[in-house]
Design an enzyme around this catalytic site. Structure first.
Site, short mmCIF file in Angstrom:
data_model
loop_
_atom_site.label_atom_id
_atom_site.label_comp_id
_atom_site.label_asym_id
_atom_site.label_seq_id
_atom_site.Cartn_x
_atom_site.Cartn_y
_atom_site.Cartn_z
N ASP A 197 4.55 -0.20 7.23
CA ASP A 197 3.25 -0.22 7.90
C ASP A 197 2.68 -1.65 7.91
O ASP A 197 2.78 -2.36 6.91
CB ASP A 197 2.31 0.70 7.10
CG ASP A 197 1.01 0.95 7.80
OD1 ASP A 197 1.02 1.61 8.85
OD2 ASP A 197 -0.04 0.49 7.30
N GLU A 201 20.77 -3.29 -2.16
CA GLU A 201 21.34 -2.80 -3.43
C GLU A 201 21.88 -1.39 -3.25
O GLU A 201 22.68 -0.91 -4.02
CB GLU A 201 20.27 -2.76 -4.54
CG GLU A 201 19.76 -4.12 -4.98
CD GLU A 201 18.47 -3.99 -5.81
OE1 GLU A 201 18.12 -2.87 -6.23
OE2 GLU A 201 17.80 -5.03 -6.00
C1 NOJ Z 1 -0.69 1.26 11.19
C2 NOJ Z 1 -0.50 2.74 11.26
O1 NOJ Z 1 0.41 3.05 12.28
C3 NOJ Z 1 -1.88 3.35 11.48
O2 NOJ Z 1 -1.82 4.72 11.78
C4 NOJ Z 1 -2.69 3.09 10.24
O3 NOJ Z 1 -4.01 3.58 10.44
C5 NOJ Z 1 -2.76 1.59 9.94
N1 NOJ Z 1 -1.48 0.95 10.03
C6 NOJ Z 1 -3.31 1.32 8.55
O4 NOJ Z 1 -2.40 1.72 7.58
#
Ligand code: NOJ
Ligand code: CA
Length: 584
Positions: free
Chosen positions: A206, A262
């Site tokens: 993310d 790993e």
């Molecule tokens: C990107 C994710 O795809 C989204 O859904 C999320 O709200 C934000 N990052 C924050 O984690």
């Protein structure tokens, strides 16, 4: 004969994103869960995808529906238990499929015990787990510097407990971890190792581009850009120079890769959520292909539906991600307007884009419901459960529509509504009222309605996925542009594999126009093994009249073993398609 593969499995795979909260409710509380995913594994397998990516289901107050983790080792009770999670991993593997978890490394929930401790006092041992600074004027009146969050406005939050400010790249309740603290880095690498040890095949990362912030805390430079976009994340009148794409984040991509490497039996992969132009994105993969295995290329979600735009897109991906790198084809996800929305609800156009996505060189990422043409649900901001909708609550409705048309969802509930399994009151998702409203158009866009119809969008995806599974050329062949003279709106390429005595070629023609186009008599010979219009299979490709918005794949073996008809490929049976024999 199967060739020795020229590339690892994760480059040849097809991926399906499940938003667990909205896929299937296994226990009748209106919220999708892991048992629900388990219950629908046969369906996913019948679709023909290999890898499942699940959005986060870890312990979380669910303020951002799981992207605010409060315990990386525990499963949120509404999604199930650790035992359910392990059963899911086992069952996915038992079907010869793979599973990818979503890792939110950049930030935690404000309710994570680390942050609870960190904010409690200046001298707490966890204080330095997050990014704390004094305000510019020492108090609560001005933040430490001008840095803006990814959603606009200052990313700094004043915390009255200690009088300092903490940094949050996304929303205020998602404080960023401090990766300059070796303990934090080690702890988060521990989380990564833990899930790989549990057998997870890959991790989706993310907002990976935000991980390291510049240690100087100098102001970000001014920019005239108002709105960020996929290919240029700068905006809100500044270049996010010190807050995203930091060289230390790029270096960390390689460190993370070494950890993932790993785990070799089987090999695992990382796919990063990063934004920017293709050159910036490539940097995350490492000069020597020793960084993230893949990065999402979101540009495909913005490409116009014309031959010219699509050709430019593929050319750009091919240029920026030559072998051993691999592009990705992403047409939708849990943050963006649904694919069919951009196509005015046209299933013929969706079939054509699916044909592009599943025949071009790269890893396709499908988003649940895309395969049945699930639409965006226009939900007013004030009704939104999404914290982004809450934040932008005051924006007028006409402006929300304008943003949506530009590919930006201010209320992401719109693309997260329950999967439409049938046309029942809750679309077969749950026995009770679901957490988000079901789309009113569930009668036409649902699995049960499309399952037995050979011409449905669903069966078009199945045929494409089956074809790709059985064709090494489509999985890992080079993409070679056609040299034939064709109208500008026809995108034509071949996928060519020549490895260890195995030669195979697949010719792809995609007609992005509303006119029929006759293919030349001197086109490479072969017969049609896939068409968006099912009935065209088996026809010779030379002189074939491509219908408006039709895509075809042709093979040069004379179509001797063309695919079975989609009618026999219904939900309970995995299509047993065999690619026409290869030329060796
Ligand atoms: C990107 C994710 O795809 C989204 O859904 C999320 O709200 C934000 N990052 C924050 O984690
Ligand atoms: Ca449930």
């Amino acid at each position: 004969m199967e060739p020795a593969h020229a590339s690892p499995w994760w480059k040849r795979t097809t991926t399906y994103q499940i938003y667990p909260r909205s896929f299937f409710d296994g226990n009748g509380d209106g919220i999708g869960d892991l048992r629900g995913v388990l219950a629908k594994l046969d369906y996913v397998q019948s679709l023909g995808v290999e890898t499942l990516w699940l959005s986060p289901f870890f312990e979380s107050p669910q303020a951002d529906f799981g992207y605010d983790v409060s315990d990386h080792y525990a499963i949120a009770p509404e999604y199930g238990t650790l035992a359910d999670c392990r059963t899911l991993i086992r069952e996915v593997h038992a079907r010869g499929m793979k599973i990818v978890f979503d890792m939110v490394l950049n930030h935690t929930s404000e309710h994570h015990p680390w942050f609870v401790e960190s904010r409690s006092s200046l001298s707490n041992p966890k204080r330095d787990y997050y990014i704390w600074r004094d305000g510019r004027r020492g108090g609560a009146s001005a933040p430490p510097n001008n840095w803006r969050s990814m959603l606009g406005g200052s990313g700094w939050r004043h915390d009255p407990v200690t009088g300092q400010w903490y940094w949050a790249s996304f929303l205020g309740f998602q404080p960023d971890l401090n990766y300059r603290n070796p303990e934090v880095k080690a702890a988060m690498l521990g989380v990564v190792r833990h899930w790989l040890d549990e057998g997870v095949d890959g991790l989706r990362l993310d907002i990976f581009n935000a991980l390291f912030k510049d240690a100087s805390f100098a102001d970000n430079p001014f920019s005239w850009r108002a709105m960020p976009s996929e290919d240029n994340p700068h905006g809100f009148f500044q270049r996010h120079h010190h807050t995203i794409d930091h060289p230390d984040t790029i270096a960390f991509a390689r460190e993370l890769r070494a950890v993932v490497d790993e785990f070799q039996s089987p090999p695992r992969f990382l796919v990063g959520e990063v934004f920017g132009d293709a050159r910036t994105l490539r940097r995350y993969c490492g000069e020597a292909a020793d960084g993230l295995h893949l990065v999402f290329l979101f540009a495909a979600m913005r490409a116009r539906f014309t031959g010219h735009s699509v050709r430019k897109l593929v050319e750009q991906f091919e240029r920026a991600f030559p072998d051993p790198f691999s592009p990705t084809y992403v047409l939708g996800n849990h943050d963006r307007p649904r694919l069919i929305h951009r196509l005015g609800g046209r299933h013929d156009k969706a079939k054509l884009l699916a044909a592009l996505q599943l025949t071009a060189r790269g890893v396709p990422f499908l988003y649940y419901g895309e395969e049945i043409g699930m639409e965006n649900h226009d939900i007013p901001l004030h009704e939104g459960l999404d914290p982004v909708a809450t934040r932008y609550r005051a924006i007028p409705r006409w402006l929300v529509g304008a943003f949506r048309r530009r590919g930006i969802l201010l209320n992401r509930d719109e693309c997260r509504t329950p999967m439409q399994w049938d046309d029942g009151p809750h679309a077969g998702f749950s026995s009770v009222t679901p957490w988000l409203p079901v789309h009113p158009k569930r009668a036409s866009a649902n699995v049960a309605a499309q399952d037995g119809d050979p011409r449905s969008l669903l069966n078009c995806y199945r045929r494409l996925l089956a074809l790709r599974r059985s064709s090494p050329a489509l999985q890992e062949g080079a993409l070679v542009w056609s040299e034939q003279r064709l109208p500008r709106d026809v995108v034509a390429y071949a996928r060519v594999l020549d490895v260890e005595g195995h030669r195979e070629r697949a010719d792809v023609y995609l007609n992005f126009s509303d006119s029929a186009v006759t293919l030349p008599g001197d086109a490479p010979p072969g017969r049609i093994v896939f068409s968006c219009r099912d009935e065209a299979r088996g026809a010779p490709v030379r002189g074939y009249v491509l219908a408006p918005n039709e895509g075809i794949v042709a093979s040069d073996d004379g179509g001797a073993r063309a695919q079975p008809s989609a009618a026999s490929e219904n939900s309970s049976i995995a299509p047993s398609t065999t690619w026409p024999s290869s030329v060796t």
